[in-house]
Scaffold this active site. Sequence first.
Site, mmCIF file in Angstrom:
data_model
loop_
_atom_site.group_PDB
_atom_site.id
_atom_site.type_symbol
_atom_site.label_atom_id
_atom_site.label_comp_id
_atom_site.label_asym_id
_atom_site.label_seq_id
_atom_site.Cartn_x
_atom_site.Cartn_y
_atom_site.Cartn_z
ATOM 1 N N ASN A 145 -6.554 -2.722 2.210
ATOM 2 C CA ASN A 145 -6.529 -4.182 2.251
ATOM 3 C C ASN A 145 -7.947 -4.701 2.442
ATOM 4 O O ASN A 145 -8.759 -4.083 3.141
ATOM 5 C CB ASN A 145 -5.692 -4.692 3.431
ATOM 6 C CG ASN A 145 -4.209 -4.467 3.232
ATOM 7 O OD1 ASN A 145 -3.737 -4.335 2.116
ATOM 8 N ND2 ASN A 145 -3.462 -4.431 4.336
ATOM 9 N N ARG A 156 0.816 -1.221 0.000
ATOM 10 C CA ARG A 156 0.000 0.000 0.000
ATOM 11 C C ARG A 156 0.848 1.270 0.000
ATOM 12 O O ARG A 156 0.543 2.206 -0.755
ATOM 13 C CB ARG A 156 -0.965 -0.015 1.191
ATOM 14 C CG ARG A 156 -2.091 -1.031 1.051
ATOM 15 C CD ARG A 156 -2.997 -1.009 2.277
ATOM 16 N NE ARG A 156 -2.269 -1.340 3.475
ATOM 17 C CZ ARG A 156 -2.659 -1.041 4.715
ATOM 18 N NH1 ARG A 156 -3.791 -0.368 4.905
ATOM 19 N NH2 ARG A 156 -1.951 -1.400 5.764
#
EC number: 6.2.-.-
Length: 772
Positions: free
Chosen positions: A36, A18
Amino acid sequence: MPGRAIRVRGVVQGVGFRPTIWRLARQYGLRGEVWNDGQGVMIHAIGDADDLDAFIRQIPLQLPPLAKLDSLDVTALAPTPDYPDFRIVGSQLNGMHTPIAADAATCPDCLAEIADPKNRRYRYPFTNCTHCGPRLSIVKQIPYDRGNTSMAAFPMCPACQSEYEDPSDRRFHAQANCCPLCGPAVWLEDNQDRLADNFDPIDRTAELIRQGYIVAIKGLGGFHLACNAADDGAVYRLRQRKRRYAKPFALMAKDLGSIRRYALVNAQEEQALQDKTAPIVLLRAGGETLATGIAPGDEKLGFMLPYTPLHSVLLAALDTPIVLTSGNISDEPQCIDNADAKLQLAGIADYWLLHNRDIVNRLDDSVVRFMDDEMRLLRRARGYSPEALTLPTGFETADEILAMGAELKNSFCLVKHGQAVASQHIGDLESATVQHDYRQLIALYQQLYDFRPRHIVIDRHPGYLSSQYGQTLADAGRCELVETHHHHAHLAACLAEHGVALHSKPVLAAIFDGLGMGEAGELWGGEFLLGDYKSCTRLGHMQAIALPGGNQAMREPWRNTYAQLRHYFDWPALQQDFPDLHIVQFLADKPLATLETMIAKNLNSPPCSSAGRWFDAFAAALGIHTARIDYEGQAAIALETLAASRFNGNTPYPDAWEAGVENGMTVLSWRGLWLAVLNDLKHDIDTAEIAARIHHSLIEACVSLLLKLSAETDTDCIVLSGGVFQNRLLLEAIGHALRATGKTVLSPISYPMNDGGLALGQAVIAAAKSLE
């Protein structure tokens, strides 16, 4: 402005994915969010169309070191939300689970920090970031958050917490993040108690190793026993105390230059040594010598480089490599608990270098060897597991399958949503402790992957403890029980890792191993098969010879020699013709009358077509471990080592083999080879030359039979697998010869060709049947 919804699947959580997307989006001036969820990572991105396209193209090219991309799907985002900037947002769990990354060797950035006296992590043995460090070894359950790992006992200090929360920092959401102020600590004990803290425990450990002491070191996935690899006395004491009298020891050196002092290293081996997986790499010995007891009778040395900061700091203080072998009594699993290690390793270790971060899941060191132009995994554990394999075309909907693996070198495998997840190497289930680990790990993987099997797959051998436990689980869970043929599973595993589609035409295979149960309860091990994922047919095999004493014949090679000789010759006449041969005199002192009765009446002497026992028989005839072996494959490995010195330039024996027909199958028999070997021994021909010609004779027979079967079946793809193909001479020569005729040759690379890879084959066989 246009928007895109980007679904990313694979190993993309807990690896810095990320933050990478966040930085990439900022680079292209995009707005949106990344988070996520149970399928992986979801990205919403809004911006100029060209910038969006460039951003998407860069995602697979900018993966962080531990990430693995299985798929990237892009759809239009409509309507486009009003995002003020690009942000990382909280996880959105939806009942599904994504893969956990494997433990990884210390990254260059962390190594630089521990080497920098001005850095707050200088020499800190638990330094890590999202690009390296522990994963599977510390996780207890999902989701993979700090609270579900053994790092939960160590609250982060303000400095570490700041790193953890900063998306621009490589420690953003690094679950094992810590420093000397807030993380685990290391200390040194003797066999009485903890030593004083007025010295550096790692430097003191290095000094003890230099002095010849044996130190138990708590590592990443278990304890190791360490000593000076150049000290004959220390290595001898370690062998005696550990009761590991012959099997080679693994070695660790501080850098590549140190390894090159003692071993030959090619470019592929160098890359493997420096890879994030940091396996033990089997190298050809060359250069300076180490203690004579490191690898008795073997030309190979198993080296690895430091893969944790603790190892790096320790090895930096040493000028010679160290033995770093598993911290256990021979045949038992590695210790992982401090108290248990103090108890189990008492009498072996003189000192213990301990720390207070719990090892949740035992992980052995992985082992690789460069053979036939590929770096091949012989033991798959730390650094590789639990990486998933996306199954080939046709298996997309394969699901809810648990394969139990074999008896020796056990690992298990689960299949979920078209992906196979093989466990780390667990070991030989003959040990009660290993069985306990096996059951615990199956339960853990079920929890980690939110997995409930509907199909449980076992080897058809009823005596395998894996088969018995599989039956128990199937009964308890009301699952379908699927029995698989041992050698079919070897074939299928190789097809799966090479991406052969479900509905591809059958392939030929030579599957050579120690032994496995055949179709009607026979013992096989030198097999020529035609098969695919759904079925296989036996087309030929090595001559089946009695295995006098059953399991005892696996430990005492002379039994196989006698069984072969009495099969092909009249034993009294042979004694008269070759009375002075060492093997004939050795056998004359054995209880041959008893063995003859056992064979004649088929009492614990089952016929067995094993290539492994074939190698044992010839090794014993040449005086190699004739009486007994200390570990599986020892005699065959020594025969390969002997043959390698004279292999090039040698040829097969003439008329060494005959391809007869029994029950409609081709059978390779070896009377001519035995007669040639006995005659060469009688005339004092160098045993290295004899060993080389034995190998060449088997290679010629296999290539000839495979080409014949290829023509008869119109099949040009040939699999070579089974533990015997860990013999480099055999694998390379047969592979090269077949390729020279235009055949496609497949052999395992990423999964062991020994029984450690069997569970993958079991799983895909069951998957193929479930999809009929």
